[in-house]
Design a protein around this motif. Structure first.
Motif, PDB file in Angstrom:
ATOM      1  N   ALA A  15      25.244  16.483  20.945  1.00 37.13           N
ATOM      2  CA  ALA A  15      24.791  17.705  20.259  1.00 37.13           C
ATOM      3  C   ALA A  15      24.890  18.901  21.206  1.00 37.13           C
ATOM      4  O   ALA A  15      25.177  18.742  22.391  1.00 37.13           O
ATOM      5  CB  ALA A  15      23.346  17.546  19.787  1.00 37.13           C
ATOM      6  N   GLY A  16      24.654  20.057  20.657  1.00 35.86           N
ATOM      7  CA  GLY A  16      24.523  21.271  21.450  1.00 35.86           C
ATOM      8  C   GLY A  16      25.721  21.596  22.317  1.00 35.86           C
ATOM      9  O   GLY A  16      26.867  21.459  21.911  1.00 35.86           O
ATOM     10  N   ILE A  17      25.425  22.019  23.535  1.00 35.87           N
ATOM     11  CA  ILE A  17      26.479  22.467  24.437  1.00 35.87           C
ATOM     12  C   ILE A  17      27.423  21.327  24.823  1.00 35.87           C
ATOM     13  O   ILE A  17      28.618  21.551  25.016  1.00 35.87           O
ATOM     14  CB  ILE A  17      25.900  23.174  25.678  1.00 35.87           C
ATOM     15  N   GLY A  18      26.912  20.101  24.901  1.00 38.92           N
ATOM     16  CA  GLY A  18      27.791  18.970  25.208  1.00 38.92           C
ATOM     17  C   GLY A  18      28.854  18.781  24.134  1.00 38.92           C
ATOM     18  O   GLY A  18      30.030  18.574  24.434  1.00 38.92           O
ATOM     19  N   ALA A  19      28.456  18.871  22.868  1.00 39.98           N
ATOM     20  CA  ALA A  19      29.422  18.750  21.770  1.00 39.98           C
ATOM     21  C   ALA A  19      30.389  19.926  21.782  1.00 39.98           C
ATOM     22  O   ALA A  19      31.585  19.757  21.532  1.00 39.98           O
ATOM     23  CB  ALA A  19      28.686  18.655  20.435  1.00 39.98           C
ATOM     24  N   ALA A  20      29.887  21.117  22.095  1.00 44.09           N
ATOM     25  CA  ALA A  20      30.753  22.300  22.174  1.00 44.09           C
ATOM     26  C   ALA A  20      31.782  22.136  23.289  1.00 44.09           C
ATOM     27  O   ALA A  20      32.959  22.475  23.111  1.00 44.09           O
ATOM     28  CB  ALA A  20      29.919  23.551  22.392  1.00 44.09           C
ATOM     29  N   PHE A  21      31.349  21.624  24.436  1.00 47.64           N
ATOM     30  CA  PHE A  21      32.291  21.357  25.527  1.00 47.64           C
ATOM     31  C   PHE A  21      33.354  20.353  25.087  1.00 47.64           C
ATOM     32  O   PHE A  21      34.539  20.499  25.392  1.00 47.64           O
ATOM     33  CB  PHE A  21      31.579  20.830  26.767  1.00 47.64           C
ATOM     34  N   ALA A  22      32.939  19.311  24.372  1.00 48.20           N
ATOM     35  CA  ALA A  22      33.889  18.301  23.911  1.00 48.20           C
ATOM     36  C   ALA A  22      34.954  18.930  23.026  1.00 48.20           C
ATOM     37  O   ALA A  22      36.152  18.667  23.196  1.00 48.20           O
ATOM     38  CB  ALA A  22      33.156  17.194  23.164  1.00 48.20           C
ATOM     39  N   ARG A  23      34.541  19.762  22.097  1.00 47.45           N
ATOM     40  CA  ARG A  23      35.512  20.421  21.210  1.00 47.45           C
ATOM     41  C   ARG A  23      36.460  21.323  22.002  1.00 47.45           C
ATOM     42  O   ARG A  23      37.668  21.356  21.751  1.00 47.45           O
ATOM     43  CB  ARG A  23      34.776  21.220  20.146  1.00 47.45           C
ATOM     44  N   GLU A  24      35.919  22.046  22.948  1.00 51.28           N
ATOM     45  CA  GLU A  24      36.735  22.973  23.744  1.00 51.28           C
ATOM     46  C   GLU A  24      37.747  22.226  24.615  1.00 51.28           C
ATOM     47  O   GLU A  24      38.932  22.554  24.637  1.00 51.28           O
ATOM     48  CB  GLU A  24      35.836  23.856  24.607  1.00 51.28           C
ATOM     49  N   PHE A  25      37.288  21.221  25.338  1.00 54.11           N
ATOM     50  CA  PHE A  25      38.198  20.467  26.200  1.00 54.11           C
ATOM     51  C   PHE A  25      39.251  19.728  25.383  1.00 54.11           C
ATOM     52  O   PHE A  25      40.410  19.650  25.785  1.00 54.11           O
ATOM     53  CB  PHE A  25      37.431  19.523  27.125  1.00 54.11           C
ATOM     54  N   ALA A  26      38.863  19.180  24.226  1.00 51.69           N
ATOM     55  CA  ALA A  26      39.836  18.510  23.363  1.00 51.69           C
ATOM     56  C   ALA A  26      40.908  19.491  22.908  1.00 51.69           C
ATOM     57  O   ALA A  26      42.090  19.151  22.869  1.00 51.69           O
ATOM     58  CB  ALA A  26      39.131  17.887  22.159  1.00 51.69           C
ATOM     59  N   SER A  27      40.506  20.720  22.605  1.00 55.00           N
ATOM     60  CA  SER A  27      41.475  21.716  22.135  1.00 55.00           C
ATOM     61  C   SER A  27      42.476  22.113  23.222  1.00 55.00           C
ATOM     62  O   SER A  27      43.529  22.654  22.931  1.00 55.00           O
ATOM     63  CB  SER A  27      40.760  22.959  21.605  1.00 55.00           C
ATOM     64  N   HIS A  28      42.133  21.799  24.478  1.00 56.41           N
ATOM     65  CA  HIS A  28      43.030  22.088  25.599  1.00 56.41           C
ATOM     66  C   HIS A  28      43.781  20.842  26.074  1.00 56.41           C
ATOM     67  O   HIS A  28      44.363  20.839  27.162  1.00 56.41           O
ATOM     68  CB  HIS A  28      42.258  22.722  26.752  1.00 56.41           C
ATOM     69  N   GLY A  29      43.746  19.788  25.269  1.00 52.53           N
ATOM     70  CA  GLY A  29      44.555  18.610  25.547  1.00 52.53           C
ATOM     71  C   GLY A  29      43.945  17.572  26.464  1.00 52.53           C
ATOM     72  O   GLY A  29      44.640  16.652  26.883  1.00 52.53           O
ATOM     73  N   HIS A  30      42.669  17.688  26.767  1.00 62.21           N
ATOM     74  CA  HIS A  30      42.034  16.699  27.637  1.00 62.21           C
ATOM     75  C   HIS A  30      41.725  15.418  26.866  1.00 62.21           C
ATOM     76  O   HIS A  30      41.300  15.467  25.716  1.00 62.21           O
ATOM     77  CB  HIS A  30      40.714  17.243  28.201  1.00 62.21           C
ATOM     78  N   ALA A  31      41.927  14.291  27.505  1.00 60.56           N
ATOM     79  CA  ALA A  31      41.400  13.031  27.006  1.00 60.56           C
ATOM     80  C   ALA A  31      39.910  13.038  27.357  1.00 60.56           C
ATOM     81  O   ALA A  31      39.533  13.484  28.438  1.00 60.56           O
ATOM     82  CB  ALA A  31      42.106  11.860  27.670  1.00 60.56           C
ATOM     83  N   LEU A  32      39.077  12.571  26.431  1.00 60.55           N
ATOM     84  CA  LEU A  32      37.634  12.686  26.640  1.00 60.55           C
ATOM     85  C   LEU A  32      36.937  11.347  26.729  1.00 60.55           C
ATOM     86  O   LEU A  32      37.287  10.400  26.036  1.00 60.55           O
ATOM     87  CB  LEU A  32      36.998  13.475  25.486  1.00 60.55           C
ATOM     88  N   VAL A  33      35.932  11.317  27.577  1.00 56.78           N
ATOM     89  CA  VAL A  33      34.944  10.251  27.615  1.00 56.78           C
ATOM     90  C   VAL A  33      33.631  10.935  27.291  1.00 56.78           C
ATOM     91  O   VAL A  33      33.203  11.848  28.007  1.00 56.78           O
ATOM     92  CB  VAL A  33      34.874   9.556  28.987  1.00 56.78           C
ATOM     93  N   LEU A  34      33.010  10.528  26.178  1.00 59.44           N
ATOM     94  CA  LEU A  34      31.769  11.139  25.730  1.00 59.44           C
ATOM     95  C   LEU A  34      30.621  10.181  25.974  1.00 59.44           C
ATOM     96  O   LEU A  34      30.705   8.995  25.657  1.00 59.44           O
ATOM     97  CB  LEU A  34      31.834  11.455  24.231  1.00 59.44           C
ATOM     98  N   THR A  35      29.523  10.697  26.501  1.00 55.17           N
ATOM     99  CA  THR A  35      28.349   9.864  26.700  1.00 55.17           C
ATOM    100  C   THR A  35      27.094  10.623  26.310  1.00 55.17           C
ATOM    101  O   THR A  35      27.001  11.840  26.470  1.00 55.17           O
ATOM    102  CB  THR A  35      28.256   9.338  28.153  1.00 55.17           C
TER     103      THR A  35
END
Length: 78
Positions: A15-35
Motif C-alpha cells: 500500500a501507500g508509497i511502497g505500491a507507488a514505488f512499485a508502479r513507478e519502477f515497473a514503468s521504467h522496466g525494472h523487474a520487481l521483488v515486492l515484500t
C-alpha cells in the motif's frame, strides 16, 4: 527475473508509497521483488502490474520488523 533488467526490491509494497514505488519502477522496466506483510494486497498489486503489461513481480510475504521475517526474505529464491 531477467538478467538484463535491473531488479528492484520494494519493501512495504502492499500500500501507500511502497505500491507507488512499485508502479513507478515497473514503468521504467525494472523487474520487481515486492515484500510486505499483507499477501492479498501484494498479489493484487502484482496482478495489476502484470495486467498493465509489465513482468509479474516476485512476491515475498514477510514481516521485516522481526528477525524471522528478515531471514525469510534473505532466504527467498528468485
Amino acid at each position: 527475473m531477467s538478467p538484463d533488467k535491473p531488479v528492484t526490491l520494494i519493501t512495504g509494497a502492499s500500500a501507500g508509497i511502497g505500491a507507488a514505488f512499485a508502479r513507478e519502477f515497473a514503468s521504467h522496466g525494472h523487474a520487481l521483488v515486492l515484500t510486505a506483510r499483507r499477501e492479498t494486497e501484494l498479489n493484487a498489486l502484482a496482478g495489476e502490474l502484470a495486467a498493465a503489461g509489465h513482468p509479474r513481480p516476485q512476491v515475498i510475504v514477510s514481516d521485516l520488523s522481526t528477525p524471522a521475517g528478515v531471514g525469510g526474505l534473505c532466504d527467498a529464491r528468485a
